[in-house]
Enzyme design. Structure first.
Site, PDB file in Angstrom:
ATOM      1  NE  ARG A  42       8.672  -6.457   3.259  1.00 50.23           N
ATOM      2  CZ  ARG A  42       8.510  -6.643   4.573  1.00 50.23           C
ATOM      3  NH1 ARG A  42       9.082  -7.685   5.174  1.00 50.23           N
ATOM      4  NH2 ARG A  42       7.796  -5.794   5.274  1.00 50.23           N
TER       5      ARG A  42
ATOM      6  CE  LYS B 232      10.627  -1.866   3.930  1.00 49.09           C
ATOM      7  NZ  LYS B 232       9.317  -1.410   3.400  1.00 49.09           N
TER       8      LYS B 232
ATOM      9  CG  HIS C 227       4.161  -6.821  -2.852  1.00 52.89           C
ATOM     10  ND1 HIS C 227       5.208  -6.952  -1.969  1.00 52.89           N
ATOM     11  CD2 HIS C 227       3.270  -6.005  -2.253  1.00 52.89           C
ATOM     12  CE1 HIS C 227       4.970  -6.230  -0.887  1.00 52.89           C
ATOM     13  NE2 HIS C 227       3.786  -5.655  -1.029  1.00 52.89           N
TER      14      HIS C 227
ATOM     15  NE  ARG D 283       4.774  -8.148   2.295  1.00 53.76           N
ATOM     16  CZ  ARG D 283       5.193  -8.536   3.494  1.00 53.76           C
ATOM     17  NH1 ARG D 283       5.459  -9.808   3.717  1.00 53.76           N
ATOM     18  NH2 ARG D 283       5.346  -7.670   4.481  1.00 53.76           N
TER      19      ARG D 283
ATOM     20  CG  HIS E  14       3.352  -4.795   7.663  1.00 51.46           C
ATOM     21  ND1 HIS E  14       2.121  -5.206   7.205  1.00 51.46           N
ATOM     22  CD2 HIS E  14       4.179  -4.834   6.583  1.00 51.46           C
ATOM     23  CE1 HIS E  14       2.200  -5.481   5.922  1.00 51.46           C
ATOM     24  NE2 HIS E  14       3.433  -5.261   5.518  1.00 51.46           N
TER      25      HIS E  14
ATOM     26  CE1 TYR F 125       0.524  -5.990   0.866  1.00 49.01           C
ATOM     27  CE2 TYR F 125       0.792  -4.634   2.819  1.00 49.01           C
ATOM     28  CZ  TYR F 125       1.301  -5.169   1.662  1.00 49.01           C
ATOM     29  OH  TYR F 125       2.583  -4.900   1.295  1.00 49.01           O
TER      30      TYR F 125
END
Length: 337
Positions: A174, A200, A275, A278, A301, A310
């Site tokens: 990220r 995250k 992004h 990514r 994730h 994705y």
């Protein structure tokens, strides 16, 4: 030693002293202090709650007395709001994110017994298609074209720009994770070149650096060391820096990606973002046969459905499990027959 009171200044209550009479802004700061969040996410959540408080003030509504009907009314306002950056209406995902932040804020207030219930719980939130990502992705050939453009770019900081591209494309970081990296985050672990960072949710993570990525970083750090008349081992502070030595920020990375995309002749270059790289990391990894759970772990994730969003090649009939099942049955029949 107790700090002397400053005339005219109202002291901010400690987290343990929060009550229903506490100002909503102080609740916000206490809520953020008790969450493991990156600086970027913390600031986004602060803006999300501030937007709600501003709307409440305009509606002459006490936010501590709000009901789900008030949250619904606010959600409809958000859905009719133009995003100044895109010139388009806020996406359902953006509205949902703002309401999610608000729900977390109210859940904190419920635990403090400042409100009896969370008014966002029963509110009508936008339906999000988890099977869709609004991010514009890139094909492997387009990512390669970005690398060609970066190597051909005559501007200063070429080594740094190539390092930015490699970390985004080869690790799928990220942008917040990227710009937060320090030189000290690079290392060696069990025979691997590695990088450590805070992902995250404030989780400490580590990733392996592929040989090409490591070589690009080494060349960049050698370039920095020579410019500073020092050694690589003496470099400290941010990994990615500006010409003045300041930490590279996310806005500069956005501009860099779009400039390189334009130079590479990529379509929709002005709508690409870090992004997008990514996204390309996830899509390419799955196309190369990397198991979903490994891609999920690499991207940090918590929910595999996020990773699958994705993987835009997942509906390719060539990958239908029916083929493998039938092939395995035929192979068993051949060995037993």
């Amino acid at each position: 030693m107790r700090r002397a009171a400053v005339p005219g200044l109202v002291p901010r209550p400690t987290d343990r002293a929060l009550t229903a009479a506490t100002a909503p802004a102080d609740f916000t700061e206490a809520w953020l202090r008790n969450r493991r969040l990156s600086a970027h996410t913390r600031e986004a959540y602060r803006r999300d709650v501030a937007g709600w408080l501003t709307w409440c003030a305009g509606a002459d509504l006490d936010p501590l007395q709000a009901s789900f009907l008030d949250v619904n009314a606010y959600a409809r306002v958000l859905e009719a709001t133009i995003d100044p950056r895109s010139g388009r209406l806020l996406t359902p995902a953006t509205v949902a994110r703002k309401l999610s932040a608000l729900s977390s804020w109210y859940a904190f207030l419920v635990r403090l017994r400042a409100v009896p219930a969370n008014p966002v719980t029963d509110a009508d939130r936008p339906r999000i298609n988890r099977d869709h990502s609004a991010t514009i992705g890139l094909t492997p050939d387009q990512v390669d074209a970005l690398f060609v453009a970066a190597r051909a770019d005559p501007r200063p900081n070429g080594g740094r720009n190539l390092a930015v591209l490699a970390l985004l494309a080869d690790l799928g970081l990220r942008v917040g994770e990227l710009v937060s990296l320090n030189v000290s985050d690079l290392g060696h672990e069990r025979g691997h070149r590695s990088v450590r960072f805070v992902g995250k949710g404030g989780r400490s993570r580590r990733r392996a650096l592929a040989p090409d990525t490591a070589r690009i970083l080494d060349a960049y750090l050698d370039e920095r060391a020579r410019a500073a008349a020092t050694t690589v081992d003496s470099l400290t502070g941010p990994l990615l820096v500006t010409a003045t030595g300041a930490r590279l920020d996310r806005h500069a990375v956005f501009r860099l990606v779009r400039r390189l995309a334009r130079a590479a002749g990529l379509p929709a270059w002005d709508r690409l973002s870090p992004h997008s790289l990514r996204h390309a990391f996830a899509t390419t990894a799955r196309a190369e046969g990397v198991p979903l759970e490994d891609v999920q772990d690499a991207m940090g994730h918590a929910d595999p459905r996020t990773t699958r969003r994705y993987d835009r090649d997942r509906h390719n009939l060539d990958r239908d499990p029916a083929y493998r099942i039938a092939a395995a049955r035929s192979a068993r029949a051949a060995t037993t027959g």
